[in-house]
Design a protein around this motif. Structure first.
Motif, mmCIF file in Angstrom:
data_model
loop_
_atom_site.group_PDB
_atom_site.id
_atom_site.type_symbol
_atom_site.label_atom_id
_atom_site.label_comp_id
_atom_site.label_asym_id
_atom_site.label_seq_id
_atom_site.Cartn_x
_atom_site.Cartn_y
_atom_site.Cartn_z
ATOM 1 N N LYS A 9 0.849 -1.191 0.000
ATOM 2 C CA LYS A 9 0.000 0.000 0.000
ATOM 3 C C LYS A 9 0.885 1.242 0.000
ATOM 4 O O LYS A 9 1.851 1.308 0.760
ATOM 5 C CB LYS A 9 -0.851 -0.035 1.283
ATOM 6 C CG LYS A 9 -1.794 1.114 1.464
ATOM 7 C CD LYS A 9 -3.135 0.820 0.813
ATOM 8 C CE LYS A 9 -4.140 1.922 1.116
ATOM 9 N NZ LYS A 9 -3.904 3.155 0.365
ATOM 10 N N GLY A 11 1.846 5.121 0.819
ATOM 11 C CA GLY A 11 1.536 6.122 1.835
ATOM 12 C C GLY A 11 1.215 5.600 3.227
ATOM 13 O O GLY A 11 0.649 6.317 4.041
ATOM 14 N N SER A 12 1.607 4.375 3.528
ATOM 15 C CA SER A 12 1.286 3.821 4.845
ATOM 16 C C SER A 12 2.294 4.254 5.920
ATOM 17 O O SER A 12 2.099 3.983 7.098
ATOM 18 C CB SER A 12 1.234 2.295 4.770
ATOM 19 O OG SER A 12 2.480 1.800 4.329
ATOM 20 N N GLY A 13 3.379 4.900 5.488
ATOM 21 C CA GLY A 13 4.375 5.379 6.450
ATOM 22 C C GLY A 13 5.672 4.586 6.425
ATOM 23 O O GLY A 13 6.465 4.662 7.360
ATOM 24 N N LYS A 14 5.919 3.880 5.341
ATOM 25 C CA LYS A 14 7.135 3.053 5.251
ATOM 26 C C LYS A 14 8.405 3.893 5.394
ATOM 27 O O LYS A 14 9.286 3.577 6.178
ATOM 28 C CB LYS A 14 7.167 2.297 3.908
ATOM 29 C CG LYS A 14 6.004 1.327 3.737
ATOM 30 C CD LYS A 14 6.008 0.686 2.361
ATOM 31 C CE LYS A 14 5.687 1.663 1.258
ATOM 32 N NZ LYS A 14 4.335 2.249 1.312
ATOM 33 N N THR A 15 8.475 4.975 4.599
ATOM 34 C CA THR A 15 9.678 5.810 4.638
ATOM 35 C C THR A 15 9.814 6.503 5.998
ATOM 36 O O THR A 15 10.916 6.582 6.555
ATOM 37 C CB THR A 15 9.631 6.857 3.498
ATOM 38 O OG1 THR A 15 9.522 6.147 2.259
ATOM 39 C CG2 THR A 15 10.865 7.718 3.478
ATOM 40 N N THR A 16 8.692 6.965 6.527
ATOM 41 C CA THR A 16 8.700 7.621 7.841
ATOM 42 C C THR A 16 9.225 6.667 8.900
ATOM 43 O O THR A 16 10.089 7.016 9.715
ATOM 44 C CB THR A 16 7.255 8.061 8.191
ATOM 45 O OG1 THR A 16 6.791 8.941 7.167
ATOM 46 C CG2 THR A 16 7.188 8.736 9.533
ATOM 47 N N ASP A 38 13.252 2.104 -3.174
ATOM 48 C CA ASP A 38 12.043 2.594 -3.830
ATOM 49 C C ASP A 38 12.465 3.560 -4.930
ATOM 50 O O ASP A 38 13.273 4.457 -4.684
ATOM 51 C CB ASP A 38 11.173 3.327 -2.791
ATOM 52 C CG ASP A 38 9.891 3.878 -3.394
ATOM 53 O OD1 ASP A 38 9.611 3.605 -4.584
ATOM 54 O OD2 ASP A 38 9.173 4.593 -2.674
ATOM 55 N N GLN A 40 10.992 5.971 -6.090
ATOM 56 C CA GLN A 40 10.656 7.366 -5.742
ATOM 57 C C GLN A 40 11.799 8.051 -4.977
ATOM 58 O O GLN A 40 11.819 9.267 -4.866
ATOM 59 C CB GLN A 40 9.417 7.418 -4.850
ATOM 60 C CG GLN A 40 8.137 6.962 -5.500
ATOM 61 C CD GLN A 40 6.964 7.147 -4.529
ATOM 62 O OE1 GLN A 40 6.299 8.166 -4.532
ATOM 63 N NE2 GLN A 40 6.744 6.157 -3.673
ATOM 64 N N GLY A 90 5.530 0.997 -2.242
ATOM 65 C CA GLY A 90 4.259 0.419 -1.805
ATOM 66 C C GLY A 90 3.627 -0.542 -2.788
ATOM 67 O O GLY A 90 2.413 -0.543 -2.965
ATOM 68 N N ARG A 145 -0.249 6.156 12.135
ATOM 69 C CA ARG A 145 -1.177 7.280 11.930
ATOM 70 C C ARG A 145 -2.513 7.040 12.625
ATOM 71 O O ARG A 145 -3.573 7.346 12.077
ATOM 72 C CB ARG A 145 -1.414 7.559 10.447
ATOM 73 C CG ARG A 145 -0.146 7.866 9.682
ATOM 74 C CD ARG A 145 -0.421 8.604 8.406
ATOM 75 N NE ARG A 145 -0.837 9.971 8.689
ATOM 76 C CZ ARG A 145 -0.902 10.920 7.760
ATOM 77 N NH1 ARG A 145 -0.608 10.650 6.511
ATOM 78 N NH2 ARG A 145 -1.272 12.153 8.089
ATOM 79 N N ASP A 175 -1.088 9.604 14.823
ATOM 80 C CA ASP A 175 -1.038 10.556 13.720
ATOM 81 C C ASP A 175 -0.576 11.898 14.302
ATOM 82 O O ASP A 175 -1.346 12.582 14.963
ATOM 83 C CB ASP A 175 -2.443 10.677 13.110
ATOM 84 C CG ASP A 175 -2.418 11.428 11.810
ATOM 85 O OD1 ASP A 175 -1.842 10.919 10.850
ATOM 86 O OD2 ASP A 175 -2.959 12.546 11.754
ATOM 87 N N SER A 180 5.884 14.912 9.837
ATOM 88 C CA SER A 180 6.145 15.647 8.588
ATOM 89 C C SER A 180 7.041 16.858 8.843
ATOM 90 O O SER A 180 7.893 17.185 8.013
ATOM 91 C CB SER A 180 4.839 16.039 7.899
ATOM 92 O OG SER A 180 4.018 16.725 8.790
HETATM 93 N N1 LIG Z 1 2.543 8.643 12.271
HETATM 94 C C1 LIG Z 1 2.376 9.619 11.394
HETATM 95 N N2 LIG Z 1 1.766 10.780 11.761
HETATM 96 C C2 LIG Z 1 1.572 11.782 10.873
HETATM 97 N N3 LIG Z 1 1.948 11.741 9.606
HETATM 98 C C3 LIG Z 1 2.554 10.609 9.176
HETATM 99 C C4 LIG Z 1 2.811 9.502 10.030
HETATM 100 N N4 LIG Z 1 3.414 8.534 9.303
HETATM 101 C C5 LIG Z 1 3.528 9.020 8.059
HETATM 102 N N5 LIG Z 1 3.018 10.254 7.970
HETATM 103 C C6 LIG Z 1 2.918 11.121 6.772
HETATM 104 O O1 LIG Z 1 2.214 10.384 5.776
HETATM 105 C C7 LIG Z 1 2.757 10.661 4.484
HETATM 106 C C8 LIG Z 1 3.188 9.331 3.849
HETATM 107 O O2 LIG Z 1 4.244 8.796 4.654
HETATM 108 P P1 LIG Z 1 5.462 8.028 3.982
HETATM 109 O O3 LIG Z 1 6.035 8.821 2.860
HETATM 110 O O4 LIG Z 1 6.361 7.624 5.075
HETATM 111 O O5 LIG Z 1 4.684 6.778 3.399
HETATM 112 P P2 LIG Z 1 5.243 5.648 2.441
HETATM 113 O O6 LIG Z 1 4.547 4.412 2.817
HETATM 114 O O7 LIG Z 1 6.719 5.648 2.439
HETATM 115 O O8 LIG Z 1 4.724 6.162 1.021
HETATM 116 P P3 LIG Z 1 5.148 5.559 -0.421
HETATM 117 O O9 LIG Z 1 4.305 4.330 -0.615
HETATM 118 O O10 LIG Z 1 4.782 6.669 -1.370
HETATM 119 O O11 LIG Z 1 6.607 5.259 -0.374
HETATM 120 C C9 LIG Z 1 3.914 11.621 4.712
HETATM 121 O O12 LIG Z 1 3.449 12.928 4.463
HETATM 122 C C10 LIG Z 1 4.269 11.437 6.177
HETATM 123 O O13 LIG Z 1 4.817 12.623 6.755
#
Ligand SMILES: Nc1ncnc2c1ncn2[C@@H]1O[C@H](COP(=O)(O)OP(=O)(O)OP(=O)(O)O)[C@@H](O)[C@H]1O
Ligand SMILES: [Mg+2]
Length: 220
Positions: A9, A11-16, A38, A40, A90, A145, A175, A180
Motif C-alpha cells: 500500500k 503512503g502507509s508510512g514506510k519511509t517515515t 524505492d 521514488q 508500496g 497514523r 497521527d 512531517s
Molecule cells: N505517524 C504519522 N503521523 C503523521 N503523519 C505521518 C505519520 N506517518 C507518516 N506520515 C505522513 O504520511 C505521508 C506518507 O508517509 P510516507 O512517505 O512515510 O509513506 P510511504 O509508505 O513511504 O509512502 P510511499 O508508498 O509513497 O513510499 C507523509 O506525508 C508522512 O509525513
C-alpha cells in the motif's frame, strides 16, 4: 539485523518508519545502513535534507539499490553493518521481494482506514511465497497514523491480530504532525524541536517491542 519496511500500500508510512528506525538505532551507537529500494527515492531525498541540516553529519550510511542487485549487495553489506533498514515502495516489486529474501524482519505499517483492509491478504500471500526461499523471515504489522479517539482502532487490531502469517505488534504510532515537520528537515522525531514527547515515547516503545518480539517470536 536486516529489516525491510514494506507492504503493498502506498503512503502507509514506510519511509517515515524506516528513516526514524535508522536514526533511533544510530543514536544508540549502532552502525546503520539505510537502503532506499524505492524508485521514488524518498529516503535518499530525506537523507539529502539531513545532510544539509546537520552539515554532513548524517549518522548512518545511505545506499540506493533496486531490483535483484539488492540480493547480492545486502548479503555482503549485512556483514559490515550492525543493522540494515530497507525502505521499499508500496507495491509488490522485484525490489521488495529481493529485500525480503535477505531480511530477518519484515515490518508492515497499516493505517487504520477502510481501504487498507484489502491489502493484508496480499501481504500474507507475499510472506508465504518469500518464506519458501527465506524460511527465517519474521513478519510484523504495526498500526501507524492512529487518530486520537478513532472508533475503528479496536476492530483493526482484532483484524491484524487474527493473521497467521504476520504477527501484530502491540504498539501504536499516532497521527502526529511532528513526523512531517521533522521529515522535511531530514530529522528524526527525536531531533526536532519543540520536542513531541508523546510521539518520541510511542516510537521508542514501538522499537523496543519490535526488538523484543524479534528475539522471542515463535515464527520460523
Ligand atoms: N505517524 C504519522 N503521523 C503523521 N503523519 C505521518 C505519520 N506517518 C507518516 N506520515 C505522513 O504520511 C505521508 C506518507 O508517509 P510516507 O512517505 O512515510 O509513506 P510511504 O509508505 O513511504 O509512502 P510511499 O508508498 O509513497 O513510499 C507523509 O506525508 C508522512 O509525513
Ligand atoms: Mg516511501
Amino acid at each position: 539485523m536486516i529489516i525491510t519496511v514494506g507492504g503493498t500500500k502506498g503512503g502507509s508510512g514506510k519511509t517515515t518508519v524506516a528513516t526514524n528506525v535508522a536514526i533511533f538505532l544510530a543514536e544508540q551507537g549502532r552502525k546503520v545502513l539505510l537502503v532506499d529500494a524505492d524508485e521514488q527515492e524518498t529516503s535518499a531525498d530525506f537523507t539529502e535534507f539531513r545532510h544539509d541540516t546537520f552539515e554532513g553529519f548524517v549518522g548512518y550510511t545511505l545506499v540506493k539499490l533496486n531490483g535483484d542487485k539488492i540480493y547480492t549487495s545486502i548479503r555482503d553489506l549485512g556483514e559490515v553493518f550492525s543493522d540494515v533498514v530497507i525502505d521499499t515502495g508500496g507495491r509488490d516489486t522485484i525490489s521488495q521481494r529481493a529485500s525480503l529474501t535477505v531480511s530477518d524482519v519484515y515490518l508492515v505499517p497499516f493505517v487504520p482506514r477502510s481501504f487498507e483492509m484489502w491489502t493484508l491478504a496480499k501481504v500474507e500471500k507475499l510472506v508465504k511465497e518469500v518464506r519458501l526461499i527465506n524460511p527465517k523471515l519474521k513478519s510484523f504489522s504495526v498500526l501507524n497514523r492512529v487518530e486520537a479517539r478513532s472508533q475503528y482502532v479496536e476492530s483493526w487490531m482484532e483484524y491484524l491480530k487474527a493473521s497467521e502469517d504476520i504477527e501484530f505488534l502491540d504498539a501504536q504510532l499516532g497521527d502526529r504532525v511532528v513526523y512531517s515537520h521533522a521529515a522535511i528537515r531530514g530529522m528524526g522525531i527525536n531531533e526536532y524541536k519543540p520536542k513531541d514527547a508523546t510521539a518520541i515515547r510511542e516510537f521508542t516503545d514501538f522499537l523496543q517491542k519490535l526488538m523484543e518480539r524479534v528475539q522471542n517470536s515463535k515464527q520460523v
